[in-house]
Every structure is written in structure tokens, then in C-alpha cells.
Design a protein around this motif. Structure first.
Motif, PDB file in Angstrom:
ATOM      1  N   LEU A 229      77.270  13.235   4.457  1.00 23.26           N
ATOM      2  CA  LEU A 229      78.696  13.570   4.368  1.00 23.26           C
ATOM      3  C   LEU A 229      78.972  14.919   5.022  1.00 23.26           C
ATOM      4  CD1 LEU A 229      81.569  13.121   3.133  1.00 23.26           C
ATOM      5  CD2 LEU A 229      80.726  14.320   1.094  1.00 23.26           C
ATOM      6  N   LEU A 230      78.147  15.907   4.723  1.00 25.31           N
ATOM      7  CA  LEU A 230      78.339  17.250   5.278  1.00 25.31           C
ATOM      8  C   LEU A 230      78.130  17.259   6.783  1.00 25.31           C
ATOM      9  CD1 LEU A 230      76.474  19.247   2.486  1.00 25.31           C
ATOM     10  CD2 LEU A 230      78.942  19.137   2.840  1.00 25.31           C
ATOM     11  N   LEU A 231      77.120  16.558   7.244  1.00 24.92           N
ATOM     12  CA  LEU A 231      76.870  16.485   8.688  1.00 24.92           C
ATOM     13  C   LEU A 231      78.018  15.786   9.409  1.00 24.92           C
ATOM     14  CD1 LEU A 231      73.071  15.594   8.672  1.00 24.92           C
ATOM     15  CD2 LEU A 231      74.093  17.785   9.335  1.00 24.92           C
ATOM     16  N   ASP A 232      78.573  14.774   8.783  1.00 25.43           N
ATOM     17  CA  ASP A 232      79.724  14.078   9.366  1.00 25.43           C
ATOM     18  C   ASP A 232      80.952  14.976   9.426  1.00 25.43           C
ATOM     19  OD1 ASP A 232      78.220  11.807   9.701  1.00 25.43           O
ATOM     20  OD2 ASP A 232      78.998  10.775   7.923  1.00 25.43           O
ATOM     21  N   ASN A 233      80.934  16.045   8.610  1.00 27.76           N
ATOM     22  CA  ASN A 233      82.050  17.005   8.601  1.00 27.76           C
ATOM     23  C   ASN A 233      81.664  18.316   9.295  1.00 27.76           C
ATOM     24  OD1 ASN A 233      84.587  16.186   6.746  1.00 27.76           O
ATOM     25  ND2 ASN A 233      82.735  15.165   5.985  1.00 27.76           N
ATOM     26  N   ASN A 234      80.732  18.204  10.228  1.00 28.09           N
ATOM     27  CA  ASN A 234      80.351  19.319  11.112  1.00 28.09           C
ATOM     28  C   ASN A 234      79.605  20.451  10.411  1.00 28.09           C
ATOM     29  OD1 ASN A 234      81.658  18.090  13.393  1.00 28.09           O
ATOM     30  ND2 ASN A 234      83.616  18.755  12.543  1.00 28.09           N
ATOM     31  N   ALA A 235      78.807  20.115   9.431  1.00 27.40           N
ATOM     32  CA  ALA A 235      77.933  21.134   8.845  1.00 27.40           C
ATOM     33  C   ALA A 235      76.937  21.605   9.901  1.00 27.40           C
ATOM     34  CB  ALA A 235      77.191  20.565   7.638  1.00 27.40           C
ATOM     35  N   ASP A 236      76.637  22.900   9.870  1.00 22.82           N
ATOM     36  CA  ASP A 236      75.739  23.511  10.848  1.00 22.82           C
ATOM     37  C   ASP A 236      74.288  23.255  10.449  1.00 22.82           C
ATOM     38  OD1 ASP A 236      74.370  25.033  12.669  1.00 22.82           O
ATOM     39  OD2 ASP A 236      75.459  26.898  12.275  1.00 22.82           O
ATOM     40  N   VAL A 237      73.618  22.387  11.194  1.00 27.89           N
ATOM     41  CA  VAL A 237      72.250  22.010  10.867  1.00 27.89           C
ATOM     42  C   VAL A 237      71.255  23.126  11.162  1.00 27.89           C
ATOM     43  CG1 VAL A 237      71.625  21.003  13.093  1.00 27.89           C
ATOM     44  CG2 VAL A 237      70.658  20.047  10.991  1.00 27.89           C
ATOM     45  N   TYR A 238      71.709  24.163  11.916  1.00 25.56           N
ATOM     46  CA  TYR A 238      70.825  25.281  12.271  1.00 25.56           C
ATOM     47  C   TYR A 238      70.994  26.485  11.346  1.00 25.56           C
ATOM     48  CZ  TYR A 238      70.573  22.594  16.590  1.00 25.56           C
ATOM     49  OH  TYR A 238      70.403  21.588  17.506  1.00 25.56           O
ATOM     50  N   GLN A 239      71.972  26.446  10.458  1.00 23.01           N
ATOM     51  CA  GLN A 239      72.299  27.597   9.609  1.00 23.01           C
ATOM     52  C   GLN A 239      71.189  27.850   8.589  1.00 23.01           C
ATOM     53  OE1 GLN A 239      75.943  27.156   7.303  1.00 23.01           O
ATOM     54  NE2 GLN A 239      76.581  29.167   7.990  1.00 23.01           N
ATOM     55  N   CYS A 240      70.632  29.064   8.623  1.00 19.06           N
ATOM     56  CA  CYS A 240      69.505  29.405   7.738  1.00 19.06           C
ATOM     57  C   CYS A 240      69.948  30.378   6.653  1.00 19.06           C
ATOM     58  CB  CYS A 240      68.372  30.044   8.550  1.00 19.06           C
ATOM     59  SG  CYS A 240      67.670  28.948   9.805  1.00 19.06           S
ATOM     60  N   ASN A 241      69.163  30.439   5.579  1.00 17.78           N
ATOM     61  CA  ASN A 241      69.441  31.401   4.523  1.00 17.78           C
ATOM     62  C   ASN A 241      68.812  32.758   4.847  1.00 17.78           C
ATOM     63  OD1 ASN A 241      66.723  31.151   3.970  1.00 17.78           O
ATOM     64  ND2 ASN A 241      66.981  30.247   1.948  1.00 17.78           N
ATOM     65  N   LYS A 242      68.866  33.674   3.902  1.00 19.73           N
ATOM     66  CA  LYS A 242      68.360  35.029   4.173  1.00 19.73           C
ATOM     67  C   LYS A 242      66.851  35.066   4.382  1.00 19.73           C
ATOM     68  CE  LYS A 242      71.977  37.907   2.190  1.00 19.73           C
ATOM     69  NZ  LYS A 242      72.296  38.989   1.220  1.00 19.73           N
ATOM     70  N   GLU A 243      66.172  34.028   3.911  1.00 19.05           N
ATOM     71  CA  GLU A 243      64.729  33.927   4.134  1.00 19.05           C
ATOM     72  C   GLU A 243      64.420  33.226   5.455  1.00 19.05           C
ATOM     73  OE1 GLU A 243      62.244  35.048   1.832  1.00 19.05           O
ATOM     74  OE2 GLU A 243      64.013  36.068   1.025  1.00 19.05           O
ATOM     75  N   ARG A 244      65.489  32.966   6.217  1.00 15.39           N
ATOM     76  CA  ARG A 244      65.414  32.236   7.487  1.00 15.39           C
ATOM     77  C   ARG A 244      64.900  30.808   7.302  1.00 15.39           C
ATOM     78  NH1 ARG A 244      63.163  36.989   9.972  1.00 15.39           N
ATOM     79  NH2 ARG A 244      61.268  35.866  10.570  1.00 15.39           N
ATOM     80  N   GLU A 245      65.151  30.261   6.146  1.00 22.35           N
ATOM     81  CA  GLU A 245      64.794  28.871   5.879  1.00 22.35           C
ATOM     82  C   GLU A 245      65.943  27.964   6.301  1.00 22.35           C
ATOM     83  OE1 GLU A 245      62.055  29.885   1.940  1.00 22.35           O
ATOM     84  OE2 GLU A 245      64.080  29.017   1.730  1.00 22.35           O
ATOM     85  N   SER A 246      65.662  27.011   7.163  1.00 20.96           N
ATOM     86  CA  SER A 246      66.675  26.091   7.666  1.00 20.96           C
ATOM     87  C   SER A 246      66.878  24.926   6.687  1.00 20.96           C
ATOM     88  CB  SER A 246      66.225  25.532   9.016  1.00 20.96           C
ATOM     89  OG  SER A 246      65.080  24.696   8.838  1.00 20.96           O
ATOM     90  N   PRO A 247      67.949  24.149   6.870  1.00 27.90           N
ATOM     91  CA  PRO A 247      68.101  22.941   6.062  1.00 27.90           C
ATOM     92  C   PRO A 247      66.894  22.004   6.178  1.00 27.90           C
ATOM     93  CG  PRO A 247      70.178  23.467   7.118  1.00 27.90           C
ATOM     94  CD  PRO A 247      69.155  24.418   7.688  1.00 27.90           C
ATOM     95  N   LEU A 248      66.305  21.920   7.371  1.00 31.75           N
ATOM     96  CA  LEU A 248      65.124  21.066   7.545  1.00 31.75           C
ATOM     97  C   LEU A 248      63.963  21.591   6.705  1.00 31.75           C
ATOM     98  CD1 LEU A 248      63.665  18.727   8.912  1.00 31.75           C
ATOM     99  CD2 LEU A 248      63.103  20.285  10.810  1.00 31.75           C
ATOM    100  N   TYR A 249      63.756  22.889   6.719  1.00 30.56           N
ATOM    101  CA  TYR A 249      62.705  23.488   5.892  1.00 30.56           C
ATOM    102  C   TYR A 249      62.954  23.156   4.418  1.00 30.56           C
ATOM    103  CZ  TYR A 249      59.572  26.987   3.870  1.00 30.56           C
ATOM    104  OH  TYR A 249      58.574  27.607   3.159  1.00 30.56           O
ATOM    105  N   ALA A 250      64.212  23.302   3.992  1.00 32.92           N
ATOM    106  CA  ALA A 250      64.561  23.031   2.591  1.00 32.92           C
ATOM    107  C   ALA A 250      64.284  21.578   2.223  1.00 32.92           C
ATOM    108  CB  ALA A 250      66.029  23.364   2.352  1.00 32.92           C
ATOM    109  N   ALA A 251      64.617  20.670   3.129  1.00 32.95           N
ATOM    110  CA  ALA A 251      64.386  19.246   2.865  1.00 32.95           C
ATOM    111  C   ALA A 251      62.897  18.941   2.788  1.00 32.95           C
ATOM    112  CB  ALA A 251      65.044  18.407   3.951  1.00 32.95           C
ATOM    113  N   CYS A 252      62.117  19.566   3.667  1.00 33.45           N
ATOM    114  CA  CYS A 252      60.663  19.373   3.634  1.00 33.45           C
ATOM    115  C   CYS A 252      60.075  19.943   2.348  1.00 33.45           C
ATOM    116  CB  CYS A 252      60.018  20.034   4.850  1.00 33.45           C
ATOM    117  SG  CYS A 252      60.377  19.193   6.410  1.00 33.45           S
ATOM    118  N   GLU A 253      60.568  21.083   1.940  1.00 32.95           N
ATOM    119  CA  GLU A 253      60.089  21.699   0.701  1.00 32.95           C
ATOM    120  C   GLU A 253      60.472  20.858  -0.509  1.00 32.95           C
ATOM    121  OE1 GLU A 253      59.808  26.219  -0.996  1.00 32.95           O
ATOM    122  OE2 GLU A 253      61.753  25.562  -0.242  1.00 32.95           O
ATOM    123  N   GLY A 254      61.653  20.236  -0.430  1.00 34.68           N
ATOM    124  CA  GLY A 254      62.116  19.413  -1.544  1.00 34.68           C
ATOM    125  C   GLY A 254      61.469  18.041  -1.589  1.00 34.68           C
ATOM    126  N   GLY A 255      60.852  17.629  -0.488  1.00 27.51           N
ATOM    127  CA  GLY A 255      60.113  16.377  -0.474  1.00 27.51           C
ATOM    128  C   GLY A 255      60.938  15.130  -0.251  1.00 27.51           C
TER     129      GLY A 255
END
Length: 366
Positions: A229-255
Motif C-alpha cells: 500500500l505504501l509503495l503504491d502511494n510513492n513511499a521512498d524505498v531508499y529512505q533510511c533511519n538514523k542507523e542508515r538501515e533501509s526498509p530492505l534491511y529492516a525486512a531482512c532483519e524482521g524475517g
């Protein structure tokens, strides 16, 4: 329930308690679940001028109530009868306090919570409707910056959210930690609420103070439907947190394999590393998510990308004893000679950790 001959004395006792600034027996009374009792209590209070004056004073000045509701450490909070009644969902008591006693609908407790805030937080729809009809402000926020809309989103109270939005509640107003109502919905996994807020022009990329976006927190929790839903509404897939963790990193960490696949299909950065130098592949190997490792290995990811301690994905899989992941990495020609800062190779750590099967696999590649 009380017998009729005891009611008068009982209600007089409640009045004594109110005089002593003890509202528990009146507004936290277990008998309030019975409509007949509520009607009798309201009738008594309406007919007693002393009671109405006292309730008005309590509304104006507040009183100290010690309850776990306010703080688990037993701290106290200045509150009012109207706030307590709204919090517990006693709509007829709320009506009586507003219409007969003339309690102020926007008075707040010591934490800055209004009756509307408490009713929205607890999901008391009829109380919220009444408070809004009586002019309660949807803009008041507590000391943590939480609005009625935010707490309703956090609690998954859809009907209340609709009511608040009809009264022009601001979807962009954040808490003191910069969490938006959309962030709360995504954090809780509430797809319908997230969709509603996006339709109300919520900022899909509005981050909290840790620079975590709604997309990031949805990835952490593995809410694939919300991620889409968020991606369909133009969420930034490259946006990282202060630890420079990307959404992809978060998804991998979450399993979440499905979330990782969705992010990869939407162009996620497979080379991005966090402040510790850990890549998405590294964290998947660290946590033993074999299926996610397979997904990542079907991309152009750098299989030998090390962290700041020069530990490669292969090295970490050897440390943890994930034989299946080691086999996948070796099949993709992972470098078996890369050593960490202490000069330890994957072969060395496999031997040190007693992972015999992995040690034998590495020996064949050495």
C-alpha cells in the motif's frame, strides 16, 4: 444491585467520599455497568445541589488520583470526574456532567489528556460522538504530543477515526517523538486505517525522530500488505533511519520473505549498508533466514560485502552454524579467504565453533 431501602444512605456515602476528593466509589463503581444504577445515581446527583457544586469544583480544580492508569510506578495525576467517566465509557454520566454540571469539555488532566483523548484511546465510540457534539477540540494534544486521532489510530478504533476526521483532525500532526497517525497505523498493522489516512493526504514519507518512515516500520513488522500500500502511494524505498538501515534491511532483519521480495521488485538498494557496515545479506545470514538469502542471491548483490569488522556474510553464517546458508554462499563463489579484523577466516571460526560439517565444506574450497 442495592435494595431500595439502602439506596439513599448509599448515595449519601458517595457524596461524603466526593467531599473528601475520593471519586473511586462514585466514578469507578462496578455497579455503573447496570443502566438502572446509572439512572438512579444521576437522579440523586441532579437533585442534590451540594453534589453539583462539588462536581463543578472538582472539574475546575481537578484532584489527585493515584492509579496504575497514570503510571506503573504509582505516581499521581490531576484529573476530573469528566475525564474519568469518558475514559471508562460511561456516556450518560458524561452527558450529565456536561449538560447539568456544566463541566468543561476540554479540561485536561496533568498529562494533558482531555476527555476526548481518553475516550478515543479506549475506543468508546458513543462517548466520542457525544463529546464532539458538545464541541470537544480534536486538536488538543497531551504532554507527549499525542492527539485524539493518533491514539485512536494506535488503538485501531476505525469508527472513532472517521468521527475525528469529519471534525477536521489533522493527519499530519505528530507526537513529540515525531510519530504520525500513519506511522501508528503502520506500526500496528492496521491496513484499513493506513489506507484511510493516505486518502486523507497523510505524508507517506513522514519520519519519526529516529528517521524511521511508515514504510520502515511496516517492513520491520513484516506487514507486506501495508508495505505494498505504501509503495503504491510513492513511499521512498531508499529512505533510511538514523542507523542508515533501509526498509530492505529492516525486512531482512524482521524475517519476512514476502516483504523482501516486494521491496526487491520495487528497486530496493541491495548494496546499502548501515552504520556498522552490515548489508541486507549480512543480516539475513546473521539471523539464519535461508529463504531470504536465496532471494538476495538472485540479485546482483555483492556476496562478499563485509561489515566494519571485516566480517563477511559467509563468515557470519559459519559463526552461527547455518550449513544450508553456507552451501548457498559457496555455490555463488563466496570468498572463503576473507578474514575479520582479528585475522580469522570463515574456516577458522567454523573450526573454533565446532561446526564440523561447515568446516569440511570450506576445506573443499580452500
Amino acid at each position: 444491585m442495592l435494595s431500595e431501602d439502602k439506596e439513599g444512605k448509599y448515595f449519601e456515602t458517595l457524596l461524603v467520599h466526593l467531599t473528601d476528593l475520593n471519586i473511586v466509589s462514585t466514578f469507578h463503581n462496578k455497579q455503573l455497568k447496570y443502566p438502572s444504577y446509572v439512572n438512579k445515581l444521576i437522579t440523586f446527583l441532579k437533585g442534590n445541589e451540594e453534589a453539583k457544586i462539588l462536581l463543578k469544583q472538582l472539574d475546575a480544580k481537578g484532584f489527585t488520583q493515584v492509579r496504575a492508569d497514570y503510571d506503573s510506578n504509582g505516581w499521581s495525576c490531576n484529573t476530573t470526574p469528566l475525564i474519568e467517566s469518558a475514559s471508562l465509557g460511561y456516556v450518560e454520566i458524561v452527558r450529565f456532567l456536561i449538560e447539568t454540571v456544566n463541566c468543561k469539555v476540554d479540561n485536561t488532566d496533568a498529562i494533558g489528556r482531555s476527555p476526548l483523548h481518553k475516550a478515543s484511546e479506549r475506543g468508546h465510540e458513543h462517548v466520542v460522538q457525544l463529546l464532539l457534539e458538545k464541541g470537544a477540540s480534536v486538536l488538543l494534544r497531551n504532554k507527549y504530543g499525542e492527539s485524539p486521532l493518533y491514539v485512536a489510530c494506535k488503538g485501531n478504533h476505525r469508527v472513532i477515526i472517521d468521527m475525528l476526521l469529519l471534525k477536521k483532525a489533522n493527519v499530519l500532526v505528530c507526537t513529540c517523538s515525531d510519530k504520525s497517525p500513519l506511522y501508528a497505523a503502520c506500526e500496528g498493522g492496521y491496513y484499513d486505517i493506513a489506507e484511510l489516512l493516505l486518502n486523507e493526504n497523510a505524508d507517506v514519507n513522514q519520519c519519526n525522530k529516529a528517521a524511521e518512515s511508515p514504510l520502515y516500520v511496516a517492513c520491520v513488522r513484516g506487514y507486506t500488505d501495508i508495505v505494498k500500500l505504501l509503495l503504491d502511494n510513492n513511499a521512498d524505498v531508499y529512505q533510511c533511519n538514523k542507523e542508515r538501515e533501509s526498509p530492505l534491511y529492516a525486512a531482512c532483519e524482521g524475517g519476512s520473505q514476502d516483504t523482501v521480495r516486494l521491496l526487491l521488485e520495487n528497486g530496493a538498494d541491495i548494496f546499502k549498508r548501515n552504520i556498522h557496515g552490515e548489508s541486507a545479506l549480512y543480516v539475513a545470514c546473521l539471523l539464519g533466514y535461508t529463504d531470504i538469502v536465496k532471494l538476495l542471491l538472485h540479485t546482483d548483490i555483492d556476496i562478499n560485502l563485509c561489515n566494519n569488522n571485516r566480517e563477511s556474510p559467509l563468515y557470519m553464517a559459519c559463526v552461527r552454524g547455518y550449513t544450508d546458508i553456507v552451501e548457498l554462499l559457496l555455490h555463488k563463489n563466496a570468498n572463503v579467504h576473507l578474514c575479520d579484523c582479528a585475522g580469522m577466516s570463515p574456516l577458522d571460526v567454523a573450526r573454533a565453533e565446532g561446526h564440523v560439517d561447515i568446516y569440511k565444506l570450506l576445506e573443499l574450497k580452500s
